[in-house]
Design an enzyme around this catalytic site. Structure first.
Site, PDB file in Angstrom:
ATOM      1  CE1 TYR A  53       5.013 -14.461  75.654  1.00  0.00           C
ATOM      2  CE2 TYR A  53       7.269 -15.108  76.098  1.00  0.00           C
ATOM      3  CZ  TYR A  53       6.176 -14.323  76.382  1.00  0.00           C
ATOM      4  OH  TYR A  53       6.254 -13.372  77.382  1.00  0.00           O
ATOM      5  N   GLY A 220      10.213  -0.724  72.333  1.00  0.00           N
ATOM      6  CA  GLY A 220      11.230  -0.176  71.450  1.00  0.00           C
ATOM      7  C   GLY A 220      11.260   1.337  71.413  1.00  0.00           C
ATOM      8  N   GLY A 224      16.232   3.803  70.958  1.00  0.00           N
ATOM      9  CA  GLY A 224      17.181   4.610  70.214  1.00  0.00           C
ATOM     10  C   GLY A 224      16.884   4.787  68.745  1.00  0.00           C
TER      11      GLY A 224
END
Length: 325
Positions: A53, A220, A224
């Site tokens: 990461y 994602g 929303g």
């Protein structure tokens, strides 16, 4: 916060896992520190990271940020069940071809030492293989893990992105050596990505392996904002995939509104409802996203809601009934 045991281990972890993939990428160090402090204050004790990461030339940056956060003291390290992963390419001038992506006793030793150094700790509670490597024998891997456990450098062993057959093989070989084996499998799982229900989740549940869901919002898409993305956002540039799922996303948004829940929290609560699930990984980029996810553990979905979600996002069924009589 609510807690559960990690697979067949005695280790208690929060039902939400703080994913750190954005730290040092989309989230700067100061904000990452604030989020980790807030997560601890909210009762989240389970933090997940990986040696790669930071990505590319910055691989290791995320672990370094977590290490500097631990170094502040205040009981931070003692309160965290820390999980990291190895498999990816972390090669330097000394490794040669042995630094390339894959698993081996060599990589386990080298990459574990690197993670411990960056994380500023002497042990890791859950050390995970980031991907399966079928070119390496379980004799080699389990012997290497045993040494690391005897040295006190790792507590438990986990996997990530393993197929059902790999989970079963790992447990069989561990048992033959008198070892506990895998206690967790980190796997991509969401309302959109339900293929693991065919083999992986049943195998994990049967063999005492707790499942940790990565990308429970499917990048994602279930968060929303996919249907009405902000101009210039990542989602705005990925309209092909949004359009593919548009009817389902619209029905999902309608259901969430009826329930008075955000789409993101509804998706997370659905993931958490599976009996094999230990925790979904939340990967907030901001404090607002972290705060919004905290109530997920208190959302109970009734049978009618689960049925409607199955109708919107049909699953693959369970093997072998899904493809045989």
């Amino acid at each position: 916060m609510k807690f559960s045991q990690l697979g067949k281990s005695g280790l208690k972890v929060s039902k939400l896992c703080l994913g750190t993939m954005n730290f040092g990428v989309d989230t700067d160090e100061k904000e990452a520190f604030r989020m980790m402090d807030a997560a601890l204050d909210a009762g989240i004790n389970f933090f997940d990271t990986a040696n790669v990461y930071g990505w590319g030339k910055n691989a290791g940056r995320t672990e370094e940020i977590i290490g500097r956060w631990f170094a502040q003291g205040g009981g931070r390290r003692e309160r965290v069940v820390l999980a990291t992963k190895f498999y990816g390419d972390m090669s330097d001038a000394h490794d040669g071809p042995n630094g390339e992506a894959g698993l081996s006793a060599y990589k386990l030793r080298r990459h574990l030492e690197g993670s411990l150094r960056r994380l500023q700790t002497d042990h890791i509670e859950l050390y995970q293989m980031h991907h399966v490597d079928r070119n390496v024998s379980w004799d080699e891997l389990w012997d290497a893990f045993r040494i690391a456990q005897y040295q006190g450098k790792i507590g438990y062993v986990g996997s990530s992105n393993f197929a059902g057959r790999d989970l079963v093989k790992a447990q069989y070989e561990a048992k033959s050596k008198g070892m506990l084996g895998l206690v967790s499998e980190q796997h991509k799982y969401s309302l959109i990505t339900r293929l693991p229900e065919l083999e992986v989740l049943p195998a994990a549940e049967e063999h005492g392996i707790g499942v940790i869901a990565w990308s429970p919002l499917d990048g994602g898409l279930l968060g929303g904002h996919a249907l009405n993305p902000a101009p210039g956002s990542k989602r705005a540039s990925d309209q092909t995939r949004v359009d593919k799922y548009r009817p389902q996303l619209e029905a999902f948004a309608k259901l969430a509104a009826e329930l008075g829940e955000s789409e993101a929290n509804l998706a997370l609560a659905w993931t958490l409802a599976h009996p094999a699930m230990t925790a979904p990984i939340i990967g907030p980029r901001t404090m607002e996203q972290l705060d919004g996810a905290l109530r997920v553990v208190d959302i109970a979905l009734d049978e009618a809601t689960l049925k409607r979600l199955d109708e919107i996002f049909p699953g693959p069924g369970e093997a072998p009934r899904a493809y045989a009589w």
